[in-house]
Write an enzyme that holds these catalytic residues in place. Sequence first.
Site, PDB file in Angstrom:
ATOM      1  N   HIS A 174      -7.492   8.450   5.197  1.00  0.00           N
ATOM      2  CA  HIS A 174      -7.321   7.162   5.889  1.00  0.00           C
ATOM      3  C   HIS A 174      -7.361   5.975   4.919  1.00  0.00           C
ATOM      4  O   HIS A 174      -6.483   5.122   4.956  1.00  0.00           O
ATOM      5  CB  HIS A 174      -8.412   7.032   6.978  1.00  0.00           C
ATOM      6  CG  HIS A 174      -8.235   5.862   7.890  1.00  0.00           C
ATOM      7  ND1 HIS A 174      -8.619   5.886   9.214  1.00  0.00           N
ATOM      8  CD2 HIS A 174      -7.745   4.626   7.677  1.00  0.00           C
ATOM      9  CE1 HIS A 174      -8.343   4.718   9.769  1.00  0.00           C
ATOM     10  NE2 HIS A 174      -7.813   3.933   8.855  1.00  0.00           N
ATOM     11  N   GLU A 192     -14.940   1.674 -17.218  1.00  0.00           N
ATOM     12  CA  GLU A 192     -15.743   0.672 -16.519  1.00  0.00           C
ATOM     13  C   GLU A 192     -16.066   1.017 -15.072  1.00  0.00           C
ATOM     14  O   GLU A 192     -16.805   0.288 -14.404  1.00  0.00           O
ATOM     15  CB  GLU A 192     -15.081  -0.703 -16.638  1.00  0.00           C
ATOM     16  CG  GLU A 192     -15.105  -1.141 -18.087  1.00  0.00           C
ATOM     17  CD  GLU A 192     -14.900  -2.622 -18.315  1.00  0.00           C
ATOM     18  OE1 GLU A 192     -14.829  -3.371 -17.337  1.00  0.00           O
ATOM     19  OE2 GLU A 192     -14.824  -3.001 -19.492  1.00  0.00           O
ATOM     20  N   HIS A 222     -11.356  -3.160   4.742  1.00  0.00           N
ATOM     21  CA  HIS A 222     -10.810  -1.821   4.972  1.00  0.00           C
ATOM     22  C   HIS A 222      -9.338  -1.829   4.578  1.00  0.00           C
ATOM     23  O   HIS A 222      -8.566  -2.675   5.055  1.00  0.00           O
ATOM     24  CB  HIS A 222     -10.970  -1.452   6.447  1.00  0.00           C
ATOM     25  CG  HIS A 222     -10.218  -0.222   6.838  1.00  0.00           C
ATOM     26  ND1 HIS A 222     -10.359   0.985   6.176  1.00  0.00           N
ATOM     27  CD2 HIS A 222      -9.310   0.000   7.822  1.00  0.00           C
ATOM     28  CE1 HIS A 222      -9.570   1.887   6.747  1.00  0.00           C
ATOM     29  NE2 HIS A 222      -8.923   1.313   7.739  1.00  0.00           N
ATOM     30  N   GLU A 250     -11.338  -2.073  14.269  1.00  0.00           N
ATOM     31  CA  GLU A 250     -12.476  -1.544  13.495  1.00  0.00           C
ATOM     32  C   GLU A 250     -13.655  -2.516  13.492  1.00  0.00           C
ATOM     33  O   GLU A 250     -14.560  -2.382  12.667  1.00  0.00           O
ATOM     34  CB  GLU A 250     -12.053  -1.240  12.049  1.00  0.00           C
ATOM     35  CG  GLU A 250     -10.916  -0.244  11.890  1.00  0.00           C
ATOM     36  CD  GLU A 250     -11.228   1.170  12.368  1.00  0.00           C
ATOM     37  OE1 GLU A 250     -12.351   1.409  12.863  1.00  0.00           O
ATOM     38  OE2 GLU A 250     -10.337   2.027  12.258  1.00  0.00           O
ATOM     39  N   HIS A 306      -5.789   0.792   3.395  1.00  0.00           N
ATOM     40  CA  HIS A 306      -5.183   2.123   3.342  1.00  0.00           C
ATOM     41  C   HIS A 306      -4.686   2.364   1.919  1.00  0.00           C
ATOM     42  O   HIS A 306      -3.480   2.325   1.658  1.00  0.00           O
ATOM     43  CB  HIS A 306      -4.054   2.225   4.370  1.00  0.00           C
ATOM     44  CG  HIS A 306      -4.530   2.146   5.794  1.00  0.00           C
ATOM     45  ND1 HIS A 306      -3.675   2.171   6.871  1.00  0.00           N
ATOM     46  CD2 HIS A 306      -5.780   2.071   6.315  1.00  0.00           C
ATOM     47  CE1 HIS A 306      -4.384   2.102   8.004  1.00  0.00           C
ATOM     48  NE2 HIS A 306      -5.660   2.026   7.686  1.00  0.00           N
TER      49      HIS A 306
HETATM   50  O1  2HA Z   1      -4.707  -0.603  11.980  1.00  0.00           O
HETATM   51  O2  2HA Z   1      -6.521   0.194   9.723  1.00  0.00           O
HETATM   52  O3  2HA Z   1      -8.189   1.822  10.969  1.00  0.00           O
HETATM   53  C1  2HA Z   1      -5.937  -1.032  11.613  1.00  0.00           C
HETATM   54  C2  2HA Z   1      -6.621   0.077  10.924  1.00  0.00           C
HETATM   55  C3  2HA Z   1      -7.406   1.010  11.749  1.00  0.00           C
HETATM   56 ZN    ZN Z   2      -7.306   1.981   8.935  1.00  0.00          ZN
END
Ligand code: 2HA
Ligand code: ZN
Length: 305
Positions: free
Chosen positions: A240, A199, A169, A145, A171
Amino acid sequence: MATVDFDFDSMREAAMGVLGTAQQGINSFAIENLPFVSGFTRMCNDGWLQGWHERNGGNLTYRMTDEDVESARPFFDPKPREWVKMGVTGENLAGSFFLTTGSGKYMRNVEGDPAHNIGIVEINKKGDAYRIVWGLLDGAKPTSEFPSHYMNHCVTAARTDGANRVIYHAHTPGIIEMSFIVPLTDRDFTRRLWQMMTECVVVFPAGVGVVPWMVPGGAAIAEASSELMKTYDTIVWAHHGLFAAGPDFDTTFGLAHTVDKAAQLYVAARAANGGSEDWLNKIEDQGLIDTCHDFNIKINEAFVG
Ligand code: 2HA
Ligand code: ZN
């Protein structure tokens, strides 16, 4: 008189060997203890402990300050690796250095072995390619990413006068669950998240942006995300997870934590309410407006009233 036959050359070689090994020990000890590296590895582990990074899920990048670069430079490879095109271009951060997680690497392994799981990359003068200067040993590459991270860095750095440095990022399960049952608009997600916990509106007064389901890893999702990052510090990637932006590790991790906690509260409250959103009690829009007023924060007025 007996003489002792000193072999000065081999003694010097042995001494240099000991010194060399000690020097390497100090070097590899020190880079992991530079504050920006230890803050980064701690955040990777914090996300793992939250359950947000199954297998190789999730990634983190940090844009280094000039002082960070100078403190890390003694550890850079004698010869940087090849330039690699990113598929996106961002001119305002050309020449920057980033610490990044590696493609296919597991967040749970970062703290124990930074040099194999994370690395430092330099961006070229055109802002369209990177090269590895430290870490990512044995042929590893920056996160898949990286184009999204780089574009998000470009727009958030521009919007905050350079203050923003972290893109994360994860999940996050609450946000993924919400993707199934809430219309995929900025307004629909933002209002529900704000209403879950007093909050929330203070922590993300601009709200959250929503990217519909897209193939991860490429230029298209990078462009869509960075367009929303012009307005928001948090972007939902439907089915995602999320992207969060901030000036430092604490703020960015705290933002992701707050958003996903609210999302999990929403899903749990809705399930407990028989699937209905007809709440017996809730925070009204006026309550959200009054909270921001008292905290001297500017609420995104598009999402109230
Ligand atoms: O595996 O999260 O979006 C890495 C990620 C791809
Ligand atoms: Zn991801």
